[in-house]
Each structure stands twice: as structure tokens, then as C-alpha cells.
Write an enzyme that holds these catalytic residues in place. Structure first.
Site, PDB file in Angstrom:
ATOM      1  N   SER A   3       0.818  -1.208   0.000  1.00  0.00           N
ATOM      2  CA  SER A   3       0.000   0.000   0.000  1.00  0.00           C
ATOM      3  C   SER A   3       0.855   1.262   0.000  1.00  0.00           C
ATOM      4  O   SER A   3       0.719   2.128  -0.862  1.00  0.00           O
ATOM      5  CB  SER A   3      -0.929  -0.013   1.221  1.00  0.00           C
ATOM      6  OG  SER A   3      -1.677   1.181   1.296  1.00  0.00           O
ATOM      7  N   HIS A  23       7.369   4.571   9.751  1.00  0.00           N
ATOM      8  CA  HIS A  23       6.878   4.368  11.119  1.00  0.00           C
ATOM      9  C   HIS A  23       8.093   4.094  11.982  1.00  0.00           C
ATOM     10  O   HIS A  23       9.047   3.436  11.554  1.00  0.00           O
ATOM     11  CB  HIS A  23       5.904   3.191  11.149  1.00  0.00           C
ATOM     12  CG  HIS A  23       5.358   2.846  12.505  1.00  0.00           C
ATOM     13  ND1 HIS A  23       4.975   3.797  13.428  1.00  0.00           N
ATOM     14  CD2 HIS A  23       5.129   1.640  13.096  1.00  0.00           C
ATOM     15  CE1 HIS A  23       4.524   3.199  14.528  1.00  0.00           C
ATOM     16  NE2 HIS A  23       4.626   1.895  14.355  1.00  0.00           N
TER      17      HIS A  23
END
Length: 337
Positions: free
Chosen positions: A26, A107
Site C-alpha cells: 500500500s 513508522h
């Protein structure tokens, strides 16, 4: 708090770099395609046997095996699942990092919890779009972008922040606004939000509401619409204008009922439990639990997935969504992108 926009970033600092994006899921497909469309020299790093290899090539991207992509690159972004990043880093990345290399994350999990400890002679930065990857790509193709967070963990070359802003501009983030944070704050707030509100809290609230109605004898289809389907309409109002926009848009009855009853559902006890969840994120308890879960082959995750799939709201929901023809093509398309 300063918010950075297009005029605050220059693509020039990235144009001279060779950029490797590891992963084509994604986020990976969005970052690599957006950067390519912004004129950057990009390749995608994948396993040779990956089913996404041909998809990346079909999208016009250079594709290499992970180790070759790292060797080739000046800047490498790791967009692999949190639980696999350490093993791939240890076996295929670290030995190929050069002085002045830039290591990028979306992240902070593996850096903050010291699963990955980079060498001291490389830059380490984060660009975290606050959106699923499909929207990062879609909004970019529409001439817009989604908000991003950036963070610098290690600034060896002295221009890591400029590189982070350039990357953000290259994927469209500076059109919406970019905020600077730290790996620690991004990691801890992200995990807390997922667990207590966005994924965990909302899912349990939906299931509990569905169960209360069906156990009281109401049709499951009606319970599904009230507790699951209509939630999107409310969340869209939150997204557009916050709590006030939602209250303005619903009926006075709904506004009064929600304001007087909501705190009876999300009580002080629930808030105290949220504080416990935050402490588990802050002290590393959750990270250690998740690492051990993966080392054991994710038995708990598999069981929880099965329980979730078998829940009556999922069974009735699948039937009802099958009647909503406008949902099916979009859902299937995003599953295979």
C-alpha cells in the site's frame, strides 16, 4: 508548531540521489510511483519470487532484488511490515549501507524500540503520511496530497531534514502540510491511537452495540446498519469539521442523546484502561509482546483473526455489502493494487 508547505521544500536535494523503496504494498507503491512522477531516480526492492515484481515493472518502475537495490541506492526506504524489518535489515541491508547513506522509515517502531540500530555514519529519517497508501497515490494523481509527519533520528550529513522535506514534497505531502515530530512521539501516539481508538476501540464498540441490539431481539441487518454502516457517515463529518461539524449535521435528538449517553459508554474506567494501554506502549511492553508473538508464529493473532471473521456482524455484513454494488469494485480493486 510549524507546518511546512511546497515553498518550504526543494526537490533538488533528492534529484541527485538514487532512491530504493523496499516493498510495493500500500505505502510502497504510493511512495515509489509518486517520487518517480516527481522526477526522482527510483527503484523498487523486492524478493525475486514476489508476486508484486511484475506489478512494479508494469507500472514503469525499475525493480531489483533487495540487496542489489540497497547497494545501488543512496537513499533507501524500508516499507516492509514492522515484524519483518529487523530480519531483512540484518540479513540484506546493513552490510550494504555506505557512509552518507540515508535510511528512511514510515513508522518509528523498529528504531524507537531498538530492533534496528543503524551505523553512526548514515542519516536516519522518517516520512509518515497520515493516510493509507492508496490515498497517498490517488490524491497525488489528482494534484493534491495528504498530510505527513517527518522526523530526523540521525543527521550525519547535516541536511537530513531537507531530504525529509524533499521526499514529502515528492509524494505530495507539502501540498497538504508537513509537521516535524520525533520517532518516539510518532511511534507511541500511532500505536496508542490504533489500539485504543481507531482499530481496537472502534471495533469493540461496534461489535458490542451490534450484540446488544441482536441479543434484545432486533434483526441483525438493522443492527448492522445502525452500528457499522452509518458509522462512516459520522466519521466523514468528524473528518470534515470535527465534533462540532458532526453535532451540527445530525438531528437535535441525536446530538442530545449522544452528549448525554456517550460518557455512560466510554466511562472513566475506559479512560483509565486507555492510560494503561499508553503505558504499555511507552515502556515497551506491547513491543516486546508483539515481537514474541511473531517469534512464536503469531498463534494469538491467527486465533483473533478467526474469531473476528466468525463474528455475526461480519457474516451479516458480508451479505449486506454484497447488495451495495457501488462498494464491490472499489473494494476488490484496492485489494489487488
Amino acid at each position: 508548531m510549524k507546518v511546512y508547505y511546497d515553498q518550504d521544500a526543494s526537490l533538488d536535494v533528492l534529484k541527485e540521489k538514487k532512491i530504493a523503496v523496499l516493498g510495493f504494498g500500500s505505502q510502497g507503491h504510493a511512495h515509489s510511483l509518486n517520487l518517480k512522477d516527481s522526477g526522482m531516480n527510483v527503484c523498487v526492492g523486492l524478493r525475486k519470487e514476489s508476486g508484486r515484481w511484475s506489478k512494479a515493472e508494469a507500472a514503469g518502475l525499475k525493480v531489483m532484488e533487495v540487496e542489489e537495490a540497497v547497494k545501488w541506492s543512496d537513499v533507501v526506504m524500508i516499507l516492509l511490515p514492522d515484524q519483518t524489518q529487523k530480519s531483512v535489515y540484518d540479513s540484506q541491508i546493513v552490510q550494504h549501507l555506505k557512509e552518507n547513506h540515508t535510511l528512511v522509515f514510515a513508522h518509528g517502531f523498529n528504531i524507537h524500540y531498538e530492533q534496528i540500530v543503524p551505523p553512526s555514519n548514515v542519516n536516519v529519517m522518517m516520512i509518515a503520511p497520515k493516510s493509507p497508501g492508496h490515498l497517498v497515490r490517488r490524491t497525488f494523481t489528482e494534484g493534491n496530497g495528504v498530510p505527513c509527519l517527518i522526523a530526523v533520528y540521525q543527521d550525519y550529513t547535516g541536511n537530513t531534514k531537507e531530504l525529509a522535506l524533499a521526499w514529502s514534497k515528492g509524494i505530495g505531502g507539502t501540498k497538504a502540510g508537513v509537521i516535524e515530530t520525533t520517532f518516539k512521539d510518532e511511534t507511541e501516539t500511532d500505536l496508542f491511537g490504533e489500539q485504543a481508538v481507531l482499530c481496537g476501540g472502534s471495533a469493540e464498540l461496534i461489535k458490542s452495540g451490534f450484540e446488544v441490539l441482536t441479543e434484545a431481539g432486533y434483526p441483525p441487518e438493522l443492527a448492522y446498519f445502525e452500528c457499522m454502516h452509518e458509522l462512516k457517515l459520522i466519521v466523514d463529518l468528524y473528518y470534515e469539521g470535527g465534533l462540532s461539524r458532526m453535532n451540527y449535521s445530525v438531528s437535535d435528538t441525536a446530538e442530545y442523546g449522544g452528549m448525554t449517553r456517550g460518557k455512560r459508554v466510554v466511562t472513566k474506567a475506559a479512560k483509565e484502561e486507555m492510560k494503561k494501554i499508553l503505558r504499555e506502549v511507552q515502556d515497551g511492553s506491547f513491543a516486546n509482546e508483539w515481537i514474541k508473538e511473531n517469534e512464536a508464529g503469531t498463534p494469538n493473532l491467527k486465533q483473533l483473526r478467526k474469531e473476528n471473521t466468525d463474528h455475526p456482524i461480519e457474516i451479516v455484513g458480508a451479505k449486506l455489502r454484497g447488495m451495495m454494488s457501488w462498494l464491490i469494485p472499489k473494494y476488490k480493486k484496492e485489494e489487488v493494487d
